[in-house]
Scaffold this motif. Sequence first.
Motif, PDB file in Angstrom:
ATOM      1  N   THR A   1       0.836  -1.199   0.000  1.00 35.44           N
ATOM      2  CA  THR A   1       0.000   0.000   0.000  1.00 35.44           C
ATOM      3  C   THR A   1       0.871   1.249   0.000  1.00 35.44           C
ATOM      4  N   ARG A   2       1.898   1.262   0.862  1.00 35.20           N
ATOM      5  CA  ARG A   2       2.797   2.423   0.909  1.00 35.20           C
ATOM      6  C   ARG A   2       3.526   2.612  -0.407  1.00 35.20           C
ATOM      7  N   LEU A   3       3.979   1.515  -1.012  1.00 37.34           N
ATOM      8  CA  LEU A   3       4.672   1.611  -2.298  1.00 37.34           C
ATOM      9  C   LEU A   3       3.743   2.175  -3.376  1.00 37.34           C
ATOM     10  N   GLU A   4       2.506   1.701  -3.384  1.00 35.36           N
ATOM     11  CA  GLU A   4       1.534   2.184  -4.372  1.00 35.36           C
ATOM     12  C   GLU A   4       1.267   3.679  -4.182  1.00 35.36           C
ATOM     13  N   GLU A   5       1.104   4.109  -2.929  1.00 36.37           N
ATOM     14  CA  GLU A   5       0.882   5.534  -2.657  1.00 36.37           C
ATOM     15  C   GLU A   5       2.078   6.358  -3.109  1.00 36.37           C
ATOM     16  N   THR A   6       3.275   5.865  -2.850  1.00 39.76           N
ATOM     17  CA  THR A   6       4.485   6.579  -3.269  1.00 39.76           C
ATOM     18  C   THR A   6       4.551   6.679  -4.783  1.00 39.76           C
TER      19      THR A   6
END
Length: 111
Positions: A64-69
Amino acid sequence: AACCRLYGSAEEQRRKQAELRESALREQAAASSRPKMNARSREMAQGVEGLTDRAEALLRERETRLEETRHLLEARELEEHPAHPSITAMAQRVERRPEDINRWEERRRKR
């Protein structure tokens, strides 16, 4: 007499080794293959998720964090580089005729 003493101690040593082997085999047979948890450890671990559940949750959070980044980087890139090219004042003043466009198209095809 020395002969009997040596033979007797060897026999005694073999007997002790056999007893030790039998004792080790009994302990091994008595031990269960599944580890046991004492009551205090069980109580401490009662509210904790399983290892696989925690690992899966951490992986989901990371994704999720990677996708947001990625989305933030794409948005920033689009802001920094608009889809409209900047044309110089001199290029805007140049008058283009159909022959110019055809000549440009032919050169582009030859490459």
